[in-house]
Motif scaffolding. Structure first.
Motif, mmCIF file in Angstrom:
data_model
loop_
_atom_site.group_PDB
_atom_site.id
_atom_site.type_symbol
_atom_site.label_atom_id
_atom_site.label_comp_id
_atom_site.label_asym_id
_atom_site.label_seq_id
_atom_site.Cartn_x
_atom_site.Cartn_y
_atom_site.Cartn_z
ATOM 1 N N SER A 40 0.859 -1.197 0.000
ATOM 2 C CA SER A 40 0.000 0.000 0.000
ATOM 3 C C SER A 40 0.885 1.234 0.000
ATOM 4 N N PRO A 42 2.300 4.646 1.931
ATOM 5 C CA PRO A 42 2.612 4.861 3.344
ATOM 6 C C PRO A 42 1.351 5.273 4.103
ATOM 7 N N GLY A 43 1.113 4.629 5.231
ATOM 8 C CA GLY A 43 0.026 5.080 6.082
ATOM 9 C C GLY A 43 -1.366 4.613 5.709
ATOM 10 N N LYS A 46 -1.359 -0.755 6.727
ATOM 11 C CA LYS A 46 -0.823 -2.111 6.687
ATOM 12 C C LYS A 46 -0.643 -2.676 8.092
ATOM 13 N N GLU A 120 4.957 -7.189 5.296
ATOM 14 C CA GLU A 120 4.581 -5.783 5.129
ATOM 15 C C GLU A 120 5.616 -5.158 4.213
ATOM 16 N N GLY A 123 6.212 0.907 1.789
ATOM 17 C CA GLY A 123 5.024 1.683 1.450
ATOM 18 C C GLY A 123 5.148 2.480 0.163
ATOM 19 N N ASP A 170 -14.399 3.992 7.932
ATOM 20 C CA ASP A 170 -15.005 4.893 8.935
ATOM 21 C C ASP A 170 -14.830 6.358 8.546
HETATM 22 N N1 LIG Z 1 -9.645 6.356 10.850
HETATM 23 C C1 LIG Z 1 -8.891 5.302 10.576
HETATM 24 N N2 LIG Z 1 -7.559 5.371 10.765
HETATM 25 C C2 LIG Z 1 -6.817 4.292 10.471
HETATM 26 C C3 LIG Z 1 -7.387 3.092 9.991
HETATM 27 N N3 LIG Z 1 -6.393 2.207 9.762
HETATM 28 C C4 LIG Z 1 -5.249 2.812 10.115
HETATM 29 N N4 LIG Z 1 -5.499 4.069 10.557
HETATM 30 C C5 LIG Z 1 -4.524 5.078 11.020
HETATM 31 O O1 LIG Z 1 -3.697 5.416 9.919
HETATM 32 C C6 LIG Z 1 -2.360 5.662 10.381
HETATM 33 C C7 LIG Z 1 -1.389 4.778 9.615
HETATM 34 O O2 LIG Z 1 -1.674 3.415 9.896
HETATM 35 P P1 LIG Z 1 -0.585 2.279 9.804
HETATM 36 O O3 LIG Z 1 -1.255 1.008 10.150
HETATM 37 O O4 LIG Z 1 0.634 2.647 10.556
HETATM 38 O O5 LIG Z 1 -0.275 2.339 8.251
HETATM 39 P P2 LIG Z 1 0.918 1.624 7.450
HETATM 40 O O6 LIG Z 1 0.414 1.380 6.084
HETATM 41 O O7 LIG Z 1 1.437 0.473 8.207
HETATM 42 O O8 LIG Z 1 1.998 2.797 7.430
HETATM 43 P P3 LIG Z 1 3.565 2.720 7.025
HETATM 44 O O9 LIG Z 1 4.091 1.413 7.542
HETATM 45 O O10 LIG Z 1 4.179 3.887 7.701
HETATM 46 O O11 LIG Z 1 3.580 2.810 5.533
HETATM 47 C C8 LIG Z 1 -2.362 5.399 11.869
HETATM 48 O O12 LIG Z 1 -2.511 6.619 12.527
HETATM 49 C C9 LIG Z 1 -3.583 4.522 12.069
HETATM 50 O O13 LIG Z 1 -4.145 4.649 13.350
HETATM 51 C C10 LIG Z 1 -8.809 3.050 9.788
HETATM 52 O O14 LIG Z 1 -9.400 2.075 9.365
HETATM 53 N N5 LIG Z 1 -9.499 4.192 10.114
#
Ligand SMILES: Nc1nc2c(ncn2[C@@H]2O[C@H](COP(=O)(O)OP(=O)(O)OP(=O)(O)O)[C@@H](O)[C@H]2O)c(=O)[nH]1
Ligand SMILES: [Mg+2]
Ligand SMILES: [Zn+2]
Lengths: 221, 117
Positions: A40, A42-43, A46, A120, A123, A170
């Motif tokens: 995905s 970043p953020g 995942k 994972e 990103g 959400d």
């Molecule tokens: N509102 C909302 N926030 C979410 C959801 N899933 C993840 N987040 C938020 O999005 C942000 C990034 O989530 P991560 O799970 O760290 O995303 P990631 O893809 O692992 O990010 P990287 O490893 O940094 O690329 C965090 O602040 C989470 O709390 C969701 O379903 N709803």
């Protein structure tokens, strides 16, 4: 110029990686270890999805995680704090994981002892799409705030993914996001892609995704 | 981006063929790259120039030929060539079907041939 001659080469540029990936897959099949390559931006969620998934099915399946993080151990720590085994691959600025790196990760964690391993990936929606990791299935996450036009910008990623998880539903109210439009655009290049709508925050829709995983593992072993 | 590892791979394959054919210098290399790949021509050449400096392929020109995306309608078997700009609004020219195409080509990553002395 004198003496220039033409030589046929006729080779795939990524054939070494593809062959290494195929070898990994063969080993995973022998060991009955199901591996999902999670990709995905970043953020997009995942790590959050991994945590929710492990909470939902970690009782029935032994789950491990291979983390690719450019230079930090933040995600691996989060996973371990939840009681899930994880290894960290330092990609040191690399924009994607390739089969050789994944092999190191699988050996590091002892993949034969697991039912399910998540990778994972780094990103981004471009580079990981080009490199076969040797995983049994490719899954991508697109989060609602990123928009429903991403299949047009990152077509390759959508075309190589077996599953599309639409995360952060959400936040649907806050964004201009049409799920039907996204589904149609994704199906253009990949009509067989499975699509799940989830919130890794509230847990909504997680069971559609975890049921898919359970069924895939059952068919696999 | 991933131009660097791709370029390494190109160079290794080209050098293998250069040795096999006992050439003294590679002049150009023709690549077939599918439209779906996000490789930047400029960066490929740039990395290639850098990596190939002290090899038989130093200074070789990369000729990059882009191959179109080809889809096949799963409803009526019609094949169609599209570009990236068409994505998001593809309709089968034969049966007007949408969202049910298989990808026939567009992902190529291929070294076709090379010129050498
Ligand atoms: N509102 C909302 N926030 C979410 C959801 N899933 C993840 N987040 C938020 O999005 C942000 C990034 O989530 P991560 O799970 O760290 O995303 P990631 O893809 O692992 O990010 P990287 O490893 O940094 O690329 C965090 O602040 C989470 O709390 C969701 O379903 N709803
Ligand atoms: Mg993460
Ligand atoms: Zn048709």
């Amino acid at each position: 110029m004198e003496g220039i001659k033409l030589f046929e080469v006729r080779e795939d540029i990524l054939s070494d990686n593809d062959a290494a990936a195929q070898q990994l897959r063969d080993k995973l099949r022998r060991d009955k270890t199901f591996v999902i390559n999670l990709m995905s931006s970043p953020g997009a969620g995942k790590t959050s999805l991994l945590l929710k998934t492990a909470a939902a099915i970690g009782g029935d399946l032994k789950i491990g995680v291979i983390e690719a993080d450019i230079d930090s151990t933040v995600d691996a720590e989060k996973i371990r704090n939840a009681g899930i085994e994880a290894v960290q691959l330092r990609t040191g600025g690399f924009c994607h994981l390739d089969a050789a790196m994944v092999k190191t990760g699988l050996e590091g964690i002892g993949s034969q002892n697991f039912d399910l391993i998540f990778i994972e990936n780094v990103g981004n929606l471009v580079c990981p799409a080009e490199f076969d990791t040797g995983a049994i299935r490719n899954a991508m996450i697109l989060s609602v705030p990123e928009g429903d036009d991403k299949p047009m910008k990152y077509p390759l990623m959508f075309s190589i993914s077996d599953v599309l998880v639409i995360n952060k539903i959400d936040m649907m109210e806050l964004a201009d996001f049409e799920t039907t439009v996204l589904r149609q655009r994704a199906a253009e290049l990949n009509p067989d892609i499975s699509v799940f709508e989830v919130s890794a925050k509230t847990g909504e829709g997680i069971h559609g995704w975890t049921d898919w995983i359970k069924k895939e593992i059952k068919d696999f072993s | 981006m991933h131009e660097l590892p791709v370029t390494e791979s190109i160079l290794n394959i080209v050098l293998k063929h250069a040795e096999k054919n006992r050439v003294s210098r590679v002049v150009s290399i023709t690549l077939h790259i599918g439209e779906l790949s996000d490789l930047e021509d400029r960066w490929l050449q740039h990395y290639f120039d850098y990596l190939s400096r002290q090899t038989l392929a130093g200074g070789a020109k990369l000729r990059i030929e882009r191959l179109p995306i080809v889809l096949k309608c799963r409803n009526c078997d019609q094949t169609m060539h599209i570009t990236r700009k068409d994505l998001g609004a593809i309709e089968c020219p034969n049966c007007a079907g949408i969202g049910d195409f298989s990808l026939v080509s567009g992902r190529q990553y291929y070294i076709k041939d090379m010129e050498a002395v």
